[in-house]
Design an enzyme around this catalytic site. Structure first.
Site, mmCIF file in Angstrom:
data_model
loop_
_atom_site.group_PDB
_atom_site.id
_atom_site.type_symbol
_atom_site.label_atom_id
_atom_site.label_comp_id
_atom_site.label_asym_id
_atom_site.label_seq_id
_atom_site.Cartn_x
_atom_site.Cartn_y
_atom_site.Cartn_z
ATOM 1 N N LYS A 247 0.842 -1.202 0.000
ATOM 2 C CA LYS A 247 0.000 0.000 0.000
ATOM 3 C C LYS A 247 0.877 1.251 0.000
ATOM 4 O O LYS A 247 2.007 1.226 0.483
ATOM 5 C CB LYS A 247 -0.871 0.015 1.268
ATOM 6 C CG LYS A 247 -2.040 -0.946 1.226
ATOM 7 C CD LYS A 247 -2.923 -0.766 2.447
ATOM 8 C CE LYS A 247 -4.052 -1.785 2.486
ATOM 9 N NZ LYS A 247 -5.057 -1.590 1.436
ATOM 10 N N GLU A 319 -6.521 -9.317 -0.249
ATOM 11 C CA GLU A 319 -6.246 -10.512 0.552
ATOM 12 C C GLU A 319 -7.450 -10.961 1.373
ATOM 13 O O GLU A 319 -7.586 -12.140 1.670
ATOM 14 C CB GLU A 319 -5.041 -10.251 1.479
ATOM 15 C CG GLU A 319 -5.352 -9.507 2.797
ATOM 16 C CD GLU A 319 -5.973 -8.135 2.624
ATOM 17 O OE1 GLU A 319 -5.701 -7.483 1.594
ATOM 18 O OE2 GLU A 319 -6.743 -7.700 3.501
ATOM 19 N N ARG A 321 -10.560 -11.260 0.698
ATOM 20 C CA ARG A 321 -11.441 -12.212 0.010
ATOM 21 C C ARG A 321 -10.830 -13.609 -0.025
ATOM 22 O O ARG A 321 -11.541 -14.606 -0.064
ATOM 23 C CB ARG A 321 -11.770 -11.673 -1.401
ATOM 24 C CG ARG A 321 -10.577 -11.484 -2.281
ATOM 25 C CD ARG A 321 -10.881 -10.633 -3.518
ATOM 26 N NE ARG A 321 -10.971 -9.205 -3.218
ATOM 27 C CZ ARG A 321 -11.267 -8.274 -4.112
ATOM 28 N NH1 ARG A 321 -11.528 -8.599 -5.365
ATOM 29 N NH2 ARG A 321 -11.316 -7.003 -3.774
HETATM 30 N N1 BES Z 1 -8.466 -3.772 3.653
HETATM 31 C C1 BES Z 1 -8.548 -3.286 2.348
HETATM 32 C C2 BES Z 1 -9.813 -2.472 2.067
HETATM 33 C C3 BES Z 1 -9.942 -1.167 2.806
HETATM 34 C C4 BES Z 1 -9.488 0.000 2.226
HETATM 35 C C5 BES Z 1 -10.566 -1.121 4.017
HETATM 36 C C6 BES Z 1 -9.634 1.196 2.895
HETATM 37 C C7 BES Z 1 -10.721 0.081 4.681
HETATM 38 C C8 BES Z 1 -10.250 1.240 4.121
HETATM 39 C C9 BES Z 1 -8.501 -4.423 1.338
HETATM 40 O O1 BES Z 1 -7.795 -5.533 1.724
HETATM 41 C C10 BES Z 1 -7.890 -3.866 0.109
HETATM 42 O O2 BES Z 1 -6.745 -3.480 0.164
HETATM 43 N N2 BES Z 1 -8.656 -3.841 -0.984
HETATM 44 C C11 BES Z 1 -8.201 -3.292 -2.196
HETATM 45 C C12 BES Z 1 -8.724 -4.183 -3.298
HETATM 46 C C13 BES Z 1 -8.081 -3.937 -4.623
HETATM 47 C C14 BES Z 1 -6.623 -4.341 -4.594
HETATM 48 C C15 BES Z 1 -8.816 -4.716 -5.664
HETATM 49 C C16 BES Z 1 -8.748 -1.873 -2.327
HETATM 50 O O3 BES Z 1 -9.848 -1.610 -1.888
HETATM 51 O O4 BES Z 1 -8.029 -1.025 -2.855
HETATM 52 ZN ZN ZN Z 2 -7.605 -5.862 3.800
HETATM 53 ZN ZN ZN Z 3 -5.683 -5.341 1.264
#
Ligand code: BES
Ligand code: ZN
Ligand code: ZN
Length: 471
Positions: A247, A319, A321
């Site tokens: 991230k 991750e 999912r």
């Molecule tokens: N935990 C995150 C989603 C999230 C983002 C929760 C912001 C709370 C606040 C999740 O694991 C994630 O990183 N999802 C990605 C999915 C993408 C790579 C398809 C996302 O939302 O960017």
């Molecule tokens: Zn996550």
């Molecule tokens: Zn994530």
């Protein structure tokens, strides 16, 4: 802080200050209209005005309903906590607004101070709620139930707020075991060697680079004559760095909240067992940490999930999912439930779709979605339904495996994540399953309603309300 319900008339109770909820149309009838006017108080929702010399805290409210009382009470309690008053009293307007009042006080007054070396001392000790009613027993029942649910919400918040170096998968296990002992729940733990036996290749891959072993927690509450059986599944990413698809620094901060689905499930089962509900509840939690390292799973890996479905990893940050795929598969084989609900901070896209205050609900049964939307409006939590469709489903197609862990297009990300989970729901369970994306609603950096900085405990009030009314 001690909150007491009293059948005495408010004038018979001794306290340093009285809280009064006022609507603008009643302002001119108030005995202190002139001073309130001079102070510029217009009784706008959530506004407050201290009349110190009169011993009154005036709180503005639009209309006297449960939602407005909740957020006005939250404003009032914050002001009182930074004052030097020791005791406060207020009149409960009606039994129907009592739950909102308790939630406003408990949840609005919540603070997480575990890491402050010198937390501010709170002078306020006693809150007396007065209600003049013939049916005091009924009111007392509402009061007790609302306190249980609000405290369970705070319990979930505490875990979300705990720093990730302290709250890792193995400490989640310890916490679940403590909860089980306190609330007479059954508790089964699957450690990594057990997960291997279960062939949970998706969940295990996510946690591989972490120094903390992944674990699946199964808690159950089994009353004697349950009306229904429900499985609650929670995403328990104690930290989500994104993995090798790392991230951005700004998006990584707050990712300790990625365990909020698991915390919500713990809070729900705590509330239900303390409310002694006639529903058998199984909580399944995937406790995992998503890290980087020489052993990390990679984009391009192909994982074999517990159900046998193969998954092409195209982004290690998707991750949640992967963990849920295996936990959902396990939950369905272990328990023949009437309902299967999962809770996860799954996608940033859910916030884009619904805003950060609203939980996204997805699933195949419109009837079930409707009943959860009803429970949500009664509970004070916000939900919105996001519709599945077959076109979005096609975007998860993989050229080399059964499914890809991310969509090939950038739109509808909350729904495509929901559709990914759907792939792991057995045909006979499709109508029983709902997915709750709490990415926005589970955590806040700015206070709103009865939520303060940090975890909100999203899901606990909603599901407690649903379970209470199940038949
Ligand atoms: N935990 C995150 C989603 C999230 C983002 C929760 C912001 C709370 C606040 C999740 O694991 C994630 O990183 N999802 C990605 C999915 C993408 C790579 C398809 C996302 O939302 O960017
Ligand atoms: Zn996550
Ligand atoms: Zn994530």
């Amino acid at each position: 802080m001690n909150i007491k319900l009293s059948k005495k008339s408010i004038s018979d109770i001794k306290a340093d200050i009285t809280v009064e909820f006022l609507t603008s149309d009643k302002l001119s009838d108030h005995t202190e209209t002139k001073i309130l006017n001079q102070a510029g108080f217009k009784a706008e929702q959530d506004s407050i005005c201290f009349l110190h010399e009169r011993g009154i805290l005036a709180c503005g409210i639009d209309k006297k309903n449960n939602d407005n009382i909740r957020s006005a009470a939250a404003s009032a309690i914050k002001a009182l906590k930074s004052s030097n008053y020791k005791s406060v009293k207020l009149d409960v307007i009606s039994n129907s607004s009592l739950a909102g009042l308790i939630e406003g006080i408990v949840l609005g007054g919540y603070e997480f101070n575990d890491y402050k070396s010198k937390p501010e001392e709170i002078t306020l000790k006693n809150i007396s709620l007065c209600i003049n009613t013939l049916d005091f027993k009924k009111v007392q029942n509402t009061f007790n139930e609302a306190l249980i649910v609000a405290n369970a919400t705070c319990f979930a918040r505490d875990i979300v707020n705990t720093a990730p170096q302290e709250m890792h998968p193995q400490s989640m296990v310890y916490l679940a075991q403590l909860l089980a002992a306190d609330n007479s729940l059954e508790c089964e733990i699957l450690q990594e060697k057990d997960l291997e036996k279960e062939k949970m290749g998706a969940m295990l891959a996510v946690g591989r680079a972490s120094i903390h072993g992944s674990a699946l927690i199964h808690l159950s509450y089994k009353p004697a004559n349950p009306k229904k059986i429900i499985s609650l599944v929670g995403k328990g990413l104690t930290y989500d760095s994104g993995g090798l698809s790392l991230k951005q620094p700004a998006s990584m901060v707050t990712m300790k909240m990625d365990k909020a689905g698991a915390c919500a499930v713990l809070g729900m089962i705590k509330a239900a067992s303390e409310l002694k509900l006639d529903v058998e509840i199984h909580g399944f939690i995937g406790a995992v940490e998503n890290m980087v390292g020489g052993d990390a799973y990679k984009p391009d890996d192909v994982l074999v999930s517990r159900s046998g479905t193969t998954i092409e990893v195209r982004n290690t940050d998707a991750e949640g999912r992967l963990v849920l795929a295996d936990v959902l598969s396990y939950a369905q084989d272990k328990v023949n439930a009437d309902y299967i609900f999962d809770f996860a901070t799954l996608t940033g896209a859910c916030m884009v779709a619904l805003g950060q205050y609203t939980t996204g609900i997805m699933g195949h049964s419109s009837k079930l979605k409707d009943s959860l939307c009803k429970a949500s409006s009664k509970s004070g939590e916000l939900t919105g339904s996001l519709p599945f469709n077959r076109h979005l489903k096609k975007l998860l197609k993989s050229e080399i495996a059964d499914i890809s862990n991310v969509s090939s297009k950038p739109y509808g990300g909350a729904i495509t994540a929901g559709l990914f989970l759907d792939k792991f729901i057995k045909e006979e369970n499709k109508e029983k399953w709902l997915h709750f994306d709490i990415a926005g609603s589970a955590y806040t950096e700015t206070p709103w309603d009865c939520n303060v900085y940090g975890g909100t405990g999203a899901g606990v009030r909603l599901i407690s309300n649903f379970l209470k009314n199940i038949d």
